[in-house]
Design a protein around this motif. Sequence first.
Motif, PDB file in Angstrom:
ATOM      1  N   ALA A 107     -38.879 -73.025  38.865  1.00 16.25           N
ATOM      2  CA  ALA A 107     -37.570 -73.191  39.495  1.00 16.25           C
ATOM      3  C   ALA A 107     -36.471 -73.117  38.442  1.00 16.25           C
ATOM      4  O   ALA A 107     -35.446 -72.456  38.652  1.00 16.25           O
ATOM      5  CB  ALA A 107     -37.500 -74.517  40.252  1.00 16.25           C
ATOM      6  N   LEU A 108     -36.700 -73.762  37.327  1.00 18.72           N
ATOM      7  CA  LEU A 108     -35.718 -73.759  36.246  1.00 18.72           C
ATOM      8  C   LEU A 108     -35.444 -72.333  35.758  1.00 18.72           C
ATOM      9  O   LEU A 108     -34.287 -71.964  35.529  1.00 18.72           O
ATOM     10  CB  LEU A 108     -36.207 -74.644  35.094  1.00 18.72           C
ATOM     11  CG  LEU A 108     -35.269 -74.813  33.916  1.00 18.72           C
ATOM     12  CD1 LEU A 108     -33.921 -75.391  34.349  1.00 18.72           C
ATOM     13  CD2 LEU A 108     -35.913 -75.695  32.860  1.00 18.72           C
ATOM     14  N   GLY A 129     -29.802 -78.828  36.734  1.00 19.88           N
ATOM     15  CA  GLY A 129     -29.827 -80.218  36.288  1.00 19.88           C
ATOM     16  C   GLY A 129     -30.932 -81.018  36.963  1.00 19.88           C
ATOM     17  O   GLY A 129     -31.631 -81.799  36.308  1.00 19.88           O
ATOM     18  N   ALA A 130     -31.110 -80.805  38.270  1.00 18.48           N
ATOM     19  CA  ALA A 130     -32.158 -81.517  39.006  1.00 18.48           C
ATOM     20  C   ALA A 130     -33.548 -81.140  38.488  1.00 18.48           C
ATOM     21  O   ALA A 130     -34.419 -82.000  38.334  1.00 18.48           O
ATOM     22  CB  ALA A 130     -32.045 -81.220  40.495  1.00 18.48           C
ATOM     23  N   ALA A 131     -33.752 -79.851  38.212  1.00 18.60           N
ATOM     24  CA  ALA A 131     -35.048 -79.406  37.688  1.00 18.60           C
ATOM     25  C   ALA A 131     -35.298 -80.006  36.310  1.00 18.60           C
ATOM     26  O   ALA A 131     -36.416 -80.448  36.004  1.00 18.60           O
ATOM     27  CB  ALA A 131     -35.093 -77.880  37.635  1.00 18.60           C
ATOM     28  N   LEU A 132     -34.265 -80.038  35.468  1.00 15.28           N
ATOM     29  CA  LEU A 132     -34.412 -80.638  34.136  1.00 15.28           C
ATOM     30  C   LEU A 132     -34.748 -82.126  34.244  1.00 15.28           C
ATOM     31  O   LEU A 132     -35.588 -82.634  33.491  1.00 15.28           O
ATOM     32  CB  LEU A 132     -33.142 -80.428  33.317  1.00 15.28           C
ATOM     33  CG  LEU A 132     -32.903 -78.994  32.843  1.00 15.28           C
ATOM     34  CD1 LEU A 132     -31.474 -78.827  32.337  1.00 15.28           C
ATOM     35  CD2 LEU A 132     -33.922 -78.605  31.776  1.00 15.28           C
ATOM     36  N   LEU A 133     -34.107 -82.816  35.173  1.00 20.35           N
ATOM     37  CA  LEU A 133     -34.433 -84.230  35.391  1.00 20.35           C
ATOM     38  C   LEU A 133     -35.886 -84.390  35.813  1.00 20.35           C
ATOM     39  O   LEU A 133     -36.595 -85.274  35.315  1.00 20.35           O
ATOM     40  CB  LEU A 133     -33.526 -84.830  36.468  1.00 20.35           C
ATOM     41  CG  LEU A 133     -32.175 -85.343  36.034  1.00 20.35           C
ATOM     42  CD1 LEU A 133     -31.381 -85.819  37.247  1.00 20.35           C
ATOM     43  CD2 LEU A 133     -32.307 -86.459  35.018  1.00 20.35           C
ATOM     44  N   ASP A 136     -38.218 -84.286  33.119  1.00 18.10           N
ATOM     45  CA  ASP A 136     -37.977 -85.360  32.149  1.00 18.10           C
ATOM     46  C   ASP A 136     -37.296 -84.853  30.878  1.00 18.10           C
ATOM     47  O   ASP A 136     -37.502 -85.389  29.801  1.00 18.10           O
ATOM     48  CB  ASP A 136     -39.287 -86.090  31.829  1.00 18.10           C
ATOM     49  CG  ASP A 136     -39.040 -87.548  31.464  1.00 18.10           C
ATOM     50  OD1 ASP A 136     -38.022 -88.105  31.919  1.00 18.10           O
ATOM     51  OD2 ASP A 136     -39.860 -88.117  30.718  1.00 18.10           O
ATOM     52  N   ARG A 137     -36.471 -83.833  31.034  1.00 17.48           N
ATOM     53  CA  ARG A 137     -35.681 -83.295  29.923  1.00 17.48           C
ATOM     54  C   ARG A 137     -34.265 -83.847  30.088  1.00 17.48           C
ATOM     55  O   ARG A 137     -33.331 -83.150  30.472  1.00 17.48           O
ATOM     56  CB  ARG A 137     -35.735 -81.770  29.954  1.00 17.48           C
ATOM     57  CG  ARG A 137     -37.131 -81.268  29.615  1.00 17.48           C
ATOM     58  CD  ARG A 137     -37.411 -79.832  29.921  1.00 17.48           C
ATOM     59  NE  ARG A 137     -36.502 -78.874  29.333  1.00 17.48           N
ATOM     60  CZ  ARG A 137     -36.637 -77.559  29.491  1.00 17.48           C
ATOM     61  NH1 ARG A 137     -37.643 -77.065  30.182  1.00 17.48           N
ATOM     62  NH2 ARG A 137     -35.762 -76.736  28.957  1.00 17.48           N
ATOM     63  N   LEU A 138     -34.153 -85.139  29.802  1.00 23.05           N
ATOM     64  CA  LEU A 138     -32.963 -85.903  30.151  1.00 23.05           C
ATOM     65  C   LEU A 138     -31.706 -85.464  29.394  1.00 23.05           C
ATOM     66  O   LEU A 138     -30.625 -85.405  29.987  1.00 23.05           O
ATOM     67  CB  LEU A 138     -33.221 -87.384  29.938  1.00 23.05           C
ATOM     68  CG  LEU A 138     -34.420 -87.954  30.714  1.00 23.05           C
ATOM     69  CD1 LEU A 138     -34.573 -89.442  30.440  1.00 23.05           C
ATOM     70  CD2 LEU A 138     -34.280 -87.688  32.197  1.00 23.05           C
ATOM     71  N   LYS A 139     -31.817 -85.164  28.107  1.00 19.53           N
ATOM     72  CA  LYS A 139     -30.629 -84.752  27.339  1.00 19.53           C
ATOM     73  C   LYS A 139     -30.061 -83.453  27.883  1.00 19.53           C
ATOM     74  O   LYS A 139     -28.847 -83.306  28.012  1.00 19.53           O
ATOM     75  CB  LYS A 139     -30.963 -84.602  25.853  1.00 19.53           C
ATOM     76  CG  LYS A 139     -31.078 -85.900  25.115  1.00 19.53           C
ATOM     77  CD  LYS A 139     -31.241 -85.653  23.630  1.00 19.53           C
ATOM     78  CE  LYS A 139     -31.260 -86.978  22.880  1.00 19.53           C
ATOM     79  NZ  LYS A 139     -31.324 -86.771  21.438  1.00 19.53           N
ATOM     80  N   GLU A 140     -30.933 -82.512  28.203  1.00 20.69           N
ATOM     81  CA  GLU A 140     -30.470 -81.235  28.747  1.00 20.69           C
ATOM     82  C   GLU A 140     -29.843 -81.434  30.135  1.00 20.69           C
ATOM     83  O   GLU A 140     -28.812 -80.833  30.441  1.00 20.69           O
ATOM     84  CB  GLU A 140     -31.623 -80.240  28.839  1.00 20.69           C
ATOM     85  CG  GLU A 140     -32.163 -79.800  27.497  1.00 20.69           C
ATOM     86  CD  GLU A 140     -33.414 -78.954  27.662  1.00 20.69           C
ATOM     87  OE1 GLU A 140     -33.267 -77.743  27.913  1.00 20.69           O
ATOM     88  OE2 GLU A 140     -34.521 -79.528  27.540  1.00 20.69           O
TER      89      GLU A 140
END
Length: 160
Positions: A107-108, A129-133, A136-140
């Motif tokens: 998806a990302l 942003g939702a996919a990164l969350l 667990d890629r919180l900083k990105e």
Amino acid sequence: MCMSCFPLTGLNQMRPPLILIHLCLYSALLVPSLLFATTIEFDAISEDDRADNPKAWNRRGITLFREGRYQDALSAFNQAILLKEDDPEAWNYKGEALFRLERPEEALVAFKKALEIRPLLTRALHNKGAALLDLDRLKEALAVYKLLIRRNASDGKDLN
């Protein structure tokens, strides 16, 4: 599909053609269980929805997505992309289907492709942003959401 089945929020803001509304209402009166089948059948034979029309495949994918048929929706969005590779909406919709299928890495990639084509596509940025969350890629994810906040604050409007 009838207006109560076609909300003006969500994946797309398009209104169905009048003949489709009449066809769906007629079908619902005779055999309510055929409502969605009739809609899909009509999509398949409509003059505007030829097999070589990427917008038609996007519309079909949106319908399938709303029905919770994410794998089928993904196939429709893939077909739209095959026909028009530079369609940011199709890439974003593909990402949304992949995300619902619990495939956040893929998806990302789709959200990033949508943003390469149209960097101001707010929905794709939010979805990224939702996919990164989810990954667990919180900083990105935080950087993406900060960008969204800055963009909306400076523009004062949504940039769908």
